[in-house]
Design a protein around this motif. Sequence first.
Motif, short mmCIF file in Angstrom:
data_model
loop_
_atom_site.label_atom_id
_atom_site.label_comp_id
_atom_site.label_asym_id
_atom_site.label_seq_id
_atom_site.Cartn_x
_atom_site.Cartn_y
_atom_site.Cartn_z
N GLN A 36 0.84 -1.20 0.00
CA GLN A 36 0.00 0.00 0.00
C GLN A 36 0.87 1.24 0.00
O GLN A 36 1.77 1.37 0.83
CB GLN A 36 -0.87 0.03 1.24
N THR A 38 1.09 5.48 0.07
CA THR A 38 0.41 6.73 0.39
C THR A 38 1.32 7.90 0.05
O THR A 38 2.52 7.86 0.34
CB THR A 38 0.07 6.78 1.90
N SER A 165 2.00 6.96 -10.06
CA SER A 165 0.87 6.10 -10.42
C SER A 165 1.25 5.14 -11.55
O SER A 165 0.90 3.95 -11.51
CB SER A 165 -0.31 6.98 -10.81
N ALA A 181 -2.14 -0.95 -3.73
CA ALA A 181 -3.07 0.17 -3.56
C ALA A 181 -2.26 1.46 -3.51
O ALA A 181 -1.17 1.51 -2.94
CB ALA A 181 -3.88 0.02 -2.27
N LYS A 183 -2.85 5.73 -2.89
CA LYS A 183 -3.76 6.85 -2.60
C LYS A 183 -2.97 8.08 -2.17
O LYS A 183 -1.81 7.99 -1.76
CB LYS A 183 -4.75 6.45 -1.51
N LYS A 184 -3.65 9.21 -2.30
CA LYS A 184 -3.12 10.43 -1.71
C LYS A 184 -3.52 10.41 -0.25
O LYS A 184 -4.61 9.94 0.10
CB LYS A 184 -3.73 11.65 -2.40
N SER A 185 -2.66 10.93 0.59
CA SER A 185 -2.93 10.96 2.02
C SER A 185 -4.29 11.58 2.29
O SER A 185 -4.59 12.67 1.81
CB SER A 185 -1.82 11.76 2.70
N GLY A 187 -7.06 10.61 1.14
CA GLY A 187 -7.99 10.38 0.03
C GLY A 187 -8.35 8.91 -0.12
O GLY A 187 -7.99 8.07 0.70
N ASN A 188 -9.10 8.63 -1.17
CA ASN A 188 -9.45 7.25 -1.48
C ASN A 188 -8.39 6.64 -2.39
O ASN A 188 -7.59 7.36 -2.98
CB ASN A 188 -10.80 7.18 -2.18
N ASN A 189 -8.43 5.32 -2.51
CA ASN A 189 -7.48 4.66 -3.41
C ASN A 189 -7.71 5.11 -4.85
O ASN A 189 -8.82 5.06 -5.35
CB ASN A 189 -7.65 3.15 -3.33
N ASP A 190 -6.64 5.52 -5.51
CA ASP A 190 -6.72 5.83 -6.94
C ASP A 190 -6.43 4.59 -7.77
O ASP A 190 -6.87 4.47 -8.90
CB ASP A 190 -5.72 6.94 -7.29
N ARG A 192 -6.20 0.31 -7.19
CA ARG A 192 -6.31 -0.82 -6.26
C ARG A 192 -6.47 -2.11 -7.04
O ARG A 192 -7.38 -2.24 -7.87
CB ARG A 192 -7.48 -0.66 -5.30
#
Length: 326
Positions: A36, A38, A165, A181, A183-185, A187-190, A192
């Motif tokens: 994951q 972030t 990304s 996964a 994501k931006k801190s 935020g939601n997963n961009d 996954r």
Amino acid sequence: VEVINRIAAGEIIQRPANALKELIENSLDAKSTNIQITVKNGGLKLLQIQDNGTGIRKEDFEILCERFTTSKLREFEDLHKLITYGFRGEALASISHIAHLTVTSKTKNDICAYQASFVDGKLQGVPKPTAGNQGTIITVEDLFYNMTVRKKALRSPAEEYQKISEVVCKYAIHNSSVGFALKKSGGNNDVRTPVNSTQIENIKIIYGNAIARELIEFSLTNEPFKFKLKGFITNVNYSTKKFQFLLFINNRLVDCHGLKKCIDQVYSTYLPNNAHSFVYLSLELDPGDLDVNIHPTKHEVRFLNEDQIIETIATALETKLLGSNN
Ligand code: ADP
Ligand code: MG
């Protein structure tokens, strides 16, 4: 000396996405099945990667960021392989010279996790016990804080995030059994992808169904030049997407301008108007045939019989594209 170390580190890590690539490879080397990531401010403020791999033993923290120190030596009987795989123990060392680095890790046998920070290659204090699951969290903060010029040159967090990304997406496709996964801190997963997914499924998740349903399997084994190639290609244009080219050589994401150019040429003959297609190739070469003089963290690779191998791949690709049309 510190300035020299910093300059050297800055050569290896040019932007946040380069650091992330090294960190992902470390997590994969540690046999993680879940990774994951972030990010804050395009990775310049924060770049964090959490995995569920083997973890780092408390007693190994001391040497974690020493240059040319690697725990991967014992796994390779043959020095040649070691050098060509680029296991030189430079990634974490480099990061510690140009960012604030914190490592939190727990092995299977430890009852708790340990956390420590590193400055200029050196462990600060002793690793402190903390809560945590098995695996490792690498936290990179304020990348290039001590490199004013570099920091100014990377003006667009959005562009850095885009590069990050791309790296995550490409590794997620190549290593489809591992869940990724991004994501931006806050935020939601961009991005996954699930654990134990397939390459086609992940291509679908990441690039969409339009590309996924057109995938053609492309594989090739070549005796004379001792290489194996596997991958997926498409034979249609996606005018809305730019040409997607994913190349892994011996499981490392690399650039090879020669091969890219040749593939571009094949596509521009085959799809003359605007060759926006998708090509994912995983090339396995004899490790001894990869050029050891190119620094392992440099993305551009060279290998033995490069021209002939590129030619062979391009010809096979052309045949495949033409054949797929009937
Ligand atoms: P290298 O990967 O070339 O050995 P690095 O600087 O990338 O060098 O990492 C140094 C060492 O830190 C690795 O050899 C490994 O033992 C340990 N390490 C780094 N990241 C992880 C991780 N995510 N999980 C377990 N061990 C790790
Ligand atoms: Mg590494």
